[in-house]
Scaffold this motif. Structure first.
Motif, PDB file in Angstrom:
ATOM      1  N   ARG A 190       0.822  -1.221   0.000  1.00 36.86           N
ATOM      2  CA  ARG A 190       0.000   0.000   0.000  1.00 36.86           C
ATOM      3  C   ARG A 190       0.853   1.267   0.000  1.00 36.86           C
ATOM      4  O   ARG A 190       0.487   2.278  -0.602  1.00 36.86           O
ATOM      5  N   ARG A 191       1.995   1.207   0.643  1.00 30.51           N
ATOM      6  CA  ARG A 191       2.872   2.369   0.736  1.00 30.51           C
ATOM      7  C   ARG A 191       3.351   2.839  -0.638  1.00 30.51           C
ATOM      8  O   ARG A 191       3.628   4.041  -0.833  1.00 30.51           O
ATOM      9  N   TYR A 192       3.446   1.911  -1.598  1.00 32.58           N
ATOM     10  CA  TYR A 192       4.055   2.243  -2.874  1.00 32.58           C
ATOM     11  C   TYR A 192       3.062   2.353  -4.038  1.00 32.58           C
ATOM     12  O   TYR A 192       3.471   2.626  -5.169  1.00 32.58           O
ATOM     13  N   VAL A 270      13.698  14.342   4.099  1.00 34.87           N
ATOM     14  CA  VAL A 270      14.886  13.517   3.846  1.00 34.87           C
ATOM     15  C   VAL A 270      16.008  14.430   3.366  1.00 34.87           C
ATOM     16  O   VAL A 270      15.807  15.285   2.497  1.00 34.87           O
ATOM     17  N   THR A 271      17.191  14.249   3.940  1.00 34.20           N
ATOM     18  CA  THR A 271      18.364  15.048   3.564  1.00 34.20           C
ATOM     19  C   THR A 271      19.365  14.169   2.819  1.00 34.20           C
ATOM     20  O   THR A 271      19.781  13.122   3.325  1.00 34.20           O
ATOM     21  N   LEU A 272      19.717  14.604   1.607  1.00 38.87           N
ATOM     22  CA  LEU A 272      20.675  13.867   0.773  1.00 38.87           C
ATOM     23  C   LEU A 272      21.596  14.856   0.068  1.00 38.87           C
ATOM     24  O   LEU A 272      21.254  16.030  -0.112  1.00 38.87           O
ATOM     25  N   PRO A 273      22.778  14.397  -0.370  1.00 37.88           N
ATOM     26  CA  PRO A 273      23.646  15.272  -1.174  1.00 37.88           C
ATOM     27  C   PRO A 273      22.963  15.612  -2.506  1.00 37.88           C
ATOM     28  O   PRO A 273      22.182  14.824  -3.034  1.00 37.88           O
ATOM     29  N   TRP A 274      23.281  16.778  -3.026  1.00 36.51           N
ATOM     30  CA  TRP A 274      22.762  17.200  -4.327  1.00 36.51           C
ATOM     31  C   TRP A 274      23.862  17.022  -5.367  1.00 36.51           C
ATOM     32  O   TRP A 274      24.960  17.567  -5.234  1.00 36.51           O
ATOM     33  N   VAL A 275      23.580  16.237  -6.410  1.00 37.12           N
ATOM     34  CA  VAL A 275      24.553  15.968  -7.451  1.00 37.12           C
ATOM     35  C   VAL A 275      24.290  16.911  -8.621  1.00 37.12           C
ATOM     36  O   VAL A 275      23.245  16.833  -9.270  1.00 37.12           O
ATOM     37  N   ASP A 276      25.252  17.785  -8.867  1.00 34.56           N
ATOM     38  CA  ASP A 276      25.152  18.737  -9.968  1.00 34.56           C
ATOM     39  C   ASP A 276      25.771  18.098 -11.212  1.00 34.56           C
ATOM     40  O   ASP A 276      26.976  17.814 -11.228  1.00 34.56           O
ATOM     41  N   PRO A 277      24.999  17.863 -12.276  1.00 38.34           N
ATOM     42  CA  PRO A 277      25.549  17.244 -13.493  1.00 38.34           C
ATOM     43  C   PRO A 277      26.684  18.052 -14.116  1.00 38.34           C
ATOM     44  O   PRO A 277      27.514  17.497 -14.830  1.00 38.34           O
ATOM     45  N   THR A 297       8.373   7.361   1.003  1.00 38.47           N
ATOM     46  CA  THR A 297       9.646   6.918   1.559  1.00 38.47           C
ATOM     47  C   THR A 297       9.524   5.452   1.964  1.00 38.47           C
ATOM     48  O   THR A 297       8.459   4.845   1.862  1.00 38.47           O
ATOM     49  N   THR A 298      10.614   4.885   2.446  1.00 40.16           N
ATOM     50  CA  THR A 298      10.586   3.535   2.978  1.00 40.16           C
ATOM     51  C   THR A 298       9.925   3.566   4.358  1.00 40.16           C
ATOM     52  O   THR A 298       9.734   4.648   4.945  1.00 40.16           O
ATOM     53  N   PRO A 299       9.577   2.422   4.926  1.00 40.17           N
ATOM     54  CA  PRO A 299       8.989   2.413   6.283  1.00 40.17           C
ATOM     55  C   PRO A 299       9.888   3.075   7.319  1.00 40.17           C
ATOM     56  O   PRO A 299       9.397   3.553   8.344  1.00 40.17           O
ATOM     57  N   ASN A 302      13.358   6.662   4.835  1.00 46.85           N
ATOM     58  CA  ASN A 302      14.476   6.966   3.944  1.00 46.85           C
ATOM     59  C   ASN A 302      13.987   7.100   2.501  1.00 46.85           C
ATOM     60  O   ASN A 302      12.898   6.620   2.145  1.00 46.85           O
ATOM     61  N   ALA A 303      14.821   7.731   1.660  1.00 49.45           N
ATOM     62  CA  ALA A 303      14.512   7.775   0.235  1.00 49.45           C
ATOM     63  C   ALA A 303      14.560   6.357  -0.322  1.00 49.45           C
ATOM     64  O   ALA A 303      15.241   5.470   0.213  1.00 49.45           O
ATOM     65  N   ILE A 304      13.844   6.120  -1.406  1.00 51.72           N
ATOM     66  CA  ILE A 304      13.732   4.776  -1.962  1.00 51.72           C
ATOM     67  C   ILE A 304      14.926   4.462  -2.848  1.00 51.72           C
ATOM     68  O   ILE A 304      15.292   5.251  -3.722  1.00 51.72           O
ATOM     69  N   ASN A 305      15.511   3.306  -2.607  1.00 53.86           N
ATOM     70  CA  ASN A 305      16.597   2.799  -3.443  1.00 53.86           C
ATOM     71  C   ASN A 305      15.982   2.053  -4.621  1.00 53.86           C
ATOM     72  O   ASN A 305      15.227   1.104  -4.450  1.00 53.86           O
ATOM     73  N   ARG A 306      16.310   2.495  -5.838  1.00 59.11           N
ATOM     74  CA  ARG A 306      15.717   1.898  -7.035  1.00 59.11           C
ATOM     75  C   ARG A 306      15.923   0.378  -7.096  1.00 59.11           C
ATOM     76  O   ARG A 306      14.996  -0.373  -7.378  1.00 59.11           O
ATOM     77  N   SER A 307      17.137  -0.078  -6.824  1.00 58.61           N
ATOM     78  CA  SER A 307      17.439  -1.503  -6.918  1.00 58.61           C
ATOM     79  C   SER A 307      16.624  -2.302  -5.913  1.00 58.61           C
ATOM     80  O   SER A 307      16.072  -3.362  -6.234  1.00 58.61           O
ATOM     81  N   THR A 308      16.547  -1.803  -4.697  1.00 62.83           N
ATOM     82  CA  THR A 308      15.782  -2.495  -3.658  1.00 62.83           C
ATOM     83  C   THR A 308      14.300  -2.530  -4.013  1.00 62.83           C
ATOM     84  O   THR A 308      13.626  -3.554  -3.842  1.00 62.83           O
TER      85      THR A 308
END
Length: 462
Positions: A190-192, A270-277, A297-299, A302-308
């Motif tokens: 349901r979360r996703y 959620v706090t994450l680094p910002w990647v500047d192309p 987010t995950t339970p 956290n931000a969602i990991n695509r692979s997971t």
């Protein structure tokens, strides 16, 4: 040349070449060209003349600069200075280090020619499919082009017109039916499930869906401002693909779904680094931190990991919905350690999360929306790309406009009423239409009967 002597002791000085075994004749003094030694005078004079001419033209290539292995050049020169977005570099890594270097990395740059490339292609296609080989081919060609620009080799062997990458397999973007979308959505946790609504309702990519904030919704518009990416196993925020923010549609029903979702699952900061192309090689610890209130987010918040997500949610949902078969699970016992469990999924690439974006495009075109508007919503800089990708989604593609185009060219009266153009405008319109028909007729995906009718119209116009 006079021998150099010490002015005090009157003894001959030992030069930097003392005690070394060198050739008799040395050529030096050409600006930008390294000195070189020869066994005989004629070879030295010939090289001097050639090197001087090439240097004056700016085309001098010293063979010694290309006498390094491909492996060394890639690892020490090309890869560390490669300026591409981090996500692109991540996808390039296995293709370069697993499918190029293991086969030809031992060869020196100046030994890689047509035969070596053909042998590499034959060997590589045993391990990878045609699509991956085409992409790997481009990477290999880019490496050799960089070596050519660095004047390590006199020419890029991939520019040989006899060398061609493998032909791309014919494929079309695939869209799901409403029933299949509903089945997969129901099979997700349901979360996703809201992620499916975002992709089908607004056409966002997977990473953009992960990075969506409720603050990005503004009436009937969604501001697509970021995505969640994975770089070196770590998550980060980054601009959308192509470093291009855009506005996507937000149907009222999608907005209501988001509101209902937030009552059950509260957004999390959620706090994450910002990647500047534009700064792809910045150290990870130097990247600025950005805090975003994420919708999904995950339970653990956290931000969602695509692979997971793909392994734990998406693929199992496809199995439950009957889209793909169950995976093959193998368990390998390990003495003194837990058994090693491997899961091998048989999911075609076309059934990945991206199929929901294609479904969005099919719905929009079926409703009669323009290609230009669809391109803007999808974030495509070239509407022609959008057309080529989704032309088969157009209702009765090519047939409904055929009669109108034909009557415009032949001067018939069955065309829809329109403002009468001037003679110059009319001739210009005819030229544009003829060019468009010729391009369409030459397309590989045009059905036979339609191709014949187009060809007939072109013959009439001529």
């Amino acid at each position: 040349m006079k021998k150099r002597k010490d002015p005090v002791t009157k003894k001959r000085e030992r030069t930097e070449l003392w005690g070394s075994k060198t050739k008799r004749y040395r050529v030096c003094g050409i600006p930008g060209v390294r000195k070189r030694s020869f066994d005989n005078l004629e070879d030295a004079k010939t090289w001097l003349k050639s090197a001087s001419t090439d240097q004056s033209r700016g085309s001098h290539v010293d063979p010694r600069d290309g006498d390094v292995t491909l492996q060394w050049y890639v690892e020490k020169k090309w890869w560390p200075t490669l300026r591409v977005p981090p996500t692109t570099k991540e996808t390039m890594r296995p293709r370069v280090f697993k499918h190029i270097l293991p086969h030809v990395g031992h060869l020196s740059l100046n030994r890689i020619g047509s035969d070596e490339i053909k042998e590499w292609q034959t060997r590589a296609e045993e391990d990878i499919d045609v699509g991956t080989l085409r992409t790997t081919w481009r990477h290999f060609a880019s490496i050799m082009q960089a070596a050519f620009k660095a004047k390590r080799i006199p020419a890029n062997p991939f520019r040989d017109e006899d060398l061609q990458p493998p032909t791309a397999p014919k494929s079309k973007a695939k869209a799901w039916t409403r029933a299949r979308v509903a089945a997969v959505r129901k099979a997700l946790d349901r979360r996703y499930r809201i992620l499916v609504d975002e992709a089908v309702g607004a056409g966002v990519r997977q990473g953009e869906a992960f990075g969506l904030s409720p603050d990005d919704l503004d009436g009937d518009v969604i501001h697509v401002a970021r995505q969640v990416i994975k770089v070196g196993g770590r998550l980060a925020f980054a601009p959308p693909k192509g470093n291009k923010e855009r506005d996507a549609p937000c149907p009222p029903e999608l907005a209501e779904s988001v509101k209902a979702y937030m009552k059950e699952f509260e957004p999390v900061e959620v706090t994450l680094p910002w990647v500047d192309p534009d700064r792809p090689n910045m150290r990870w610890e130097d990247r600025p931190l950005v805090t975003v209130r994420l919708l999904v987010t995950t339970p653990r918040g956290n931000a969602i990991n695509r692979s997971t997500f793909d392994e734990k949610q998406w693929k199992p949902a496809l199995v439950e919905a009957g889209v793909i078969a169950s995976p093959i699970v193998t368990v390998t016992p390990r003495p003194g350690k837990p058994s090693l469990r491997r899961v091998k999924w048989n999911m075609p690439r076309e059934d990945g999360f991206h199929v929901l974006r294609h479904t969005f495009a099919s719905i929009v075109l079926a409703a009669g929306e323009t290609i230009q508007q669809l391109a803007d919503w999808l974030g495509h800089s070239d509407p022609a790309f959008t057309y080529r990708t989704y032309v088969h989604f157009l209702p009765e593609s090519g047939h409904r406009a055929l009669e109108v185009l034909g009557t415009w060219i032949t001067g018939g009266t069955s065309a829809p009423a329109a403002k009468a153009p001037s003679a110059g405008d009319s001739q210009q319109d005819v030229s544009v239409i003829i060019a468009a028909l010729a391009e369409i007729t030459a397309g590989a995906d045009v059905p036979g009967p339609l191709r014949e009718r187009l060809t007939a119209v072109l013959s009439t116009a001529a």
